[in-house]
Structure formats: C-alpha cells, structure tokens
Design an enzyme around this catalytic site. Structure first.
Site, PDB file in Angstrom:
ATOM      1  N   LYS A  80       0.836  -1.214   0.171  1.00 48.60           N
ATOM      2  CA  LYS A  80      -0.146   0.054   0.298  1.00 48.60           C
ATOM      3  C   LYS A  80       0.789   1.248  -0.088  1.00 48.60           C
ATOM      4  O   LYS A  80       0.559   2.227  -0.655  1.00 48.60           O
ATOM      5  CB  LYS A  80      -1.037  -0.115   1.023  1.00 48.60           C
ATOM      6  CG  LYS A  80      -1.898  -0.980   0.901  1.00 48.60           C
ATOM      7  CD  LYS A  80      -2.808  -1.202   2.357  1.00 48.60           C
ATOM      8  CE  LYS A  80      -3.839  -2.495   2.201  1.00 48.60           C
ATOM      9  NZ  LYS A  80      -4.265  -3.208   3.487  1.00 48.60           N
ATOM     10  N   GLN A 128      -5.072  -1.958   9.212  1.00 48.24           N
ATOM     11  CA  GLN A 128      -4.798  -3.362   8.728  1.00 48.24           C
ATOM     12  C   GLN A 128      -5.450  -4.445   9.716  1.00 48.24           C
ATOM     13  O   GLN A 128      -5.284  -4.599  10.924  1.00 48.24           O
ATOM     14  CB  GLN A 128      -3.350  -3.644   8.497  1.00 48.24           C
ATOM     15  CG  GLN A 128      -3.119  -4.872   7.753  1.00 48.24           C
ATOM     16  CD  GLN A 128      -3.747  -4.704   6.193  1.00 48.24           C
ATOM     17  OE1 GLN A 128      -3.594  -3.815   5.782  1.00 48.24           O
ATOM     18  NE2 GLN A 128      -3.945  -6.132   5.939  1.00 48.24           N
ATOM     19  N   ASP A 146     -11.638   1.892   3.398  1.00 47.57           N
ATOM     20  CA  ASP A 146     -11.593   0.269   3.319  1.00 47.57           C
ATOM     21  C   ASP A 146     -13.275  -0.051   3.144  1.00 47.57           C
ATOM     22  O   ASP A 146     -14.026  -0.952   2.635  1.00 47.57           O
ATOM     23  CB  ASP A 146     -11.317  -0.232   4.755  1.00 47.57           C
ATOM     24  CG  ASP A 146     -10.167  -1.083   4.529  1.00 47.57           C
ATOM     25  OD1 ASP A 146     -10.010  -1.705   3.397  1.00 47.57           O
ATOM     26  OD2 ASP A 146      -9.318  -1.354   5.682  1.00 47.57           O
TER      27      ASP A 146
HETATM   28  N1  GUN Z   1      -6.910  -7.538   5.652  1.00 49.65           N
HETATM   29  C1  GUN Z   1      -7.191  -8.207   4.818  1.00 49.65           C
HETATM   30  N2  GUN Z   1      -7.570  -7.538   3.775  1.00 49.65           N
HETATM   31  C2  GUN Z   1      -7.650  -6.362   4.257  1.00 49.65           C
HETATM   32  C3  GUN Z   1      -8.439  -5.173   3.682  1.00 49.65           C
HETATM   33  O1  GUN Z   1      -8.914  -4.939   2.686  1.00 49.65           O
HETATM   34  N3  GUN Z   1      -8.454  -4.098   4.466  1.00 49.65           N
HETATM   35  C4  GUN Z   1      -7.639  -4.165   5.864  1.00 49.65           C
HETATM   36  N4  GUN Z   1      -7.818  -2.992   6.422  1.00 49.65           N
HETATM   37  N5  GUN Z   1      -7.386  -5.212   6.383  1.00 49.65           N
HETATM   38  C5  GUN Z   1      -7.385  -6.293   5.762  1.00 49.65           C
END
Ligand code: GUN
Length: 284
Positions: free
Chosen positions: A53, A97, A120
């Site tokens: 990211k 996350q 998200d």
């Molecule tokens: N963990 C696995 N996929 C995701 C996601 O799309 N967003 C977040 N915040 N954590 C994750």
C-alpha cells in the site's frame, strides 16, 4: 474451450494511472491526498500488504502515513491514534490493517473511523449505505472483483451469481454489489449443503474461501466467469488462489488468475477510494 484470462495487472495499472492523474490535479488545486495506515503487531502477511500500500501511494502521488504499532498496543491506545487521525484535516483516508491482535475488538476500532475517511468501506455506516444503495466507500476487494467482471463485458443482470465465503470484508459486500447489479445471488459458506452443485450452476462464481484448490473444475459451469479472491500457498509453496486454475480455465469463459488478479485490483481500488475521500474533503 479455454477461458479468457482477466488481466488484473493491466486493469490495476489503468486504475492507478487515472488516480495518479487526478491526484496531480488535486495537488495543483491545493489538496494533498493522504492515506494513514495503522498496522498493529507483526503478522508477516499484513506487513507485506501494508508495504504494498505504501508503494502504491508513492506511485499514485498520494502521501502515506504509516503507523506501525507494537503487538501489545492496547485498544485504548489504538483508539487514541484513531481519534487524532480522525481530527486531522490533512488525512483523507484511514485504514486499520486486519487482523488485529486478540486484545483489540476490531468492530470497536472500525466504528471509530469517520465514515468519510473509511476508505476500506468497513464501518457500519458505509456497509449500511452499500446495502441500501446509497453512495458510499465500497470495500476494495469486492470493488476490484466487480471491476474485473465488468471488464469482460458480461452483464450480471438476471444472471445466477454464487459467492463462496461470507466474510464482512469480501463475501457479504460482494453479494450486495452483485445484487445491486441485478444478479440473482447465492452466498455459500462452510455450512452450505450441496455447495458443489450450487457452484456448478453459477454463471458468475466468486471464490473467497481461503483454501487452495477448493473450487474444482467440476464446480465450474461451462461458460462461467470465475473470480478468484483466494491468496494461498500451495503445498509446494507457490502463491495460488481458491480455484484449481487449469481445469477451471478449461470450462470457464473468463477467469482471474492468482497471482496477477484480484490482489492487484484490491490495491488499486484503495487508491481510488483514497482519492475520492480527498476530493470529498474539498467539497465540505
Ligand atoms: N486484511 C485483509 N484484507 C484487508 C483489507 O482489505 N483491509 C484491511 N484493513 N485489512 C485487511
């Protein structure tokens, strides 16, 4: 018949190029798009995702603020960081996350993200807006899956779609998106009886199970569009999805590969959502 491969890499590159161009315009107008990412603990997969990211932000001209917090961070401490980021006008998107360490309640944390910064799309407000057909941040993985599906030219309207997996992150929002596109949607999960037969009827099959090879060739309807959300390791250590690719590709009309599929689109959609958050912040 051999399926047409849905090229996630090319699609994601196109999305990111658009984001980059728009981010440049925003910066020229005085808004510097910024994403804050909070990573708690040292889950190795999460560390890899977060690093990805960070790279995506750099590529798209989006500022990234990475907060890497120790595994023993308390919920109160995390909420304190979130409150600060929520109040910071220079931060447009906030992502925590997942998974979080056991001492932290993910629902409590997600609810503390202001909906207008929830890139998200996980907050109850955005989930509710998605279900009720209102403008919202759509969770990145299902948004990426839908974009991949749309790239095939196949319209979901009136078609039988089967989503395997009922997580809040993928399965549930994916079902809502397909329903909003007028598909007839079935959501399957670990307790579903006759799962193989249901999958074999699907014109659109989205696999989000988290088990290598779970979707066999027999479970794919001839001419189906198959979107593979899984990110697994094969016994030999290779990255692979939930779909047994070679036999499935013999039957499907369209199929997304792993790697080179949904994962890249998920990341691109996060950039798109962050840009949208920055644009929206200018309008209030
Ligand atoms: N963990 C696995 N996929 C995701 C996601 O799309 N967003 C977040 N915040 N954590 C994750």
């Amino acid at each position: 018949m051999a399926a047409q491969i849905i090229d996630g890499k090319a699609l994601a590159a196109r999305v990111k190029a658009e984001v980059r161009a728009e981010a440049e315009q925003l910066r020229a107008a005085g808004t510097y798009p910024c994403l804050a990412v909070l990573l708690v603990g040292d889950d190795p997969a999460s560390a890899v995702y977060v690093a990805g990211k960070e790279r995506d932000c750099a590529e798209c001209g989006i500022e990234s603020r990475m907060l890497r917090l120790p595994a023993d961070t308390t919920q109160a401490q995390l909420l304190c960081h979130l409150a600060r980021l929520a109040a910071d006008d220079g931060v447009h998107g906030i992502l925590v996350q997942l998974p979080l360490p056991a001492q932290i309640d993910p629902q409590r944390v997600i609810a503390a993200i202001p909906p207008q910064k929830d890139v998200d799309g996980f907050t109850p407000v955005n989930m509710g807006r998605l279900l009720t057909g209102q403008p919202c941040f759509v969770p990145c993985t299902p948004a990426g899956c839908l974009a991949m599906l749309q790239s095939t030219g196949l319209s979901p309207a009136g078609r039988r779609a089967v989503v395997v997996g009922r997580s809040n992150i993928v399965g549930k929002p994916m079902a809502a998106l397909l329903l909003a596109q007028d598909a007839t949607v079935t959501v399957c999960h670990s307790k579903t009886q006759g799962l193989a037969e249901l999958c074999a009827e699907a014109e659109i099959l989205v696999a989000a199970v988290g088990r290598a090879g779970f979707i066999t060739g027999e479970m794919v309807r001839p001419g189906a569009a198959v979107i593979d959300v899984g990110i697994n390791r094969s016994p030999g250590g290779r990255l692979c999805g939930d779909v047994d690719f070679a036999p499935a590709a013999q039957k499907a009309a369209f199929i997304s590969p792993v790697p080179g599929g949904v994962g890249l689109m998920t990341r691109a959609m996060l950039m798109k959502n962050t840009l949208r958050a920055a644009r929206m912040a200018r309008q209030v």
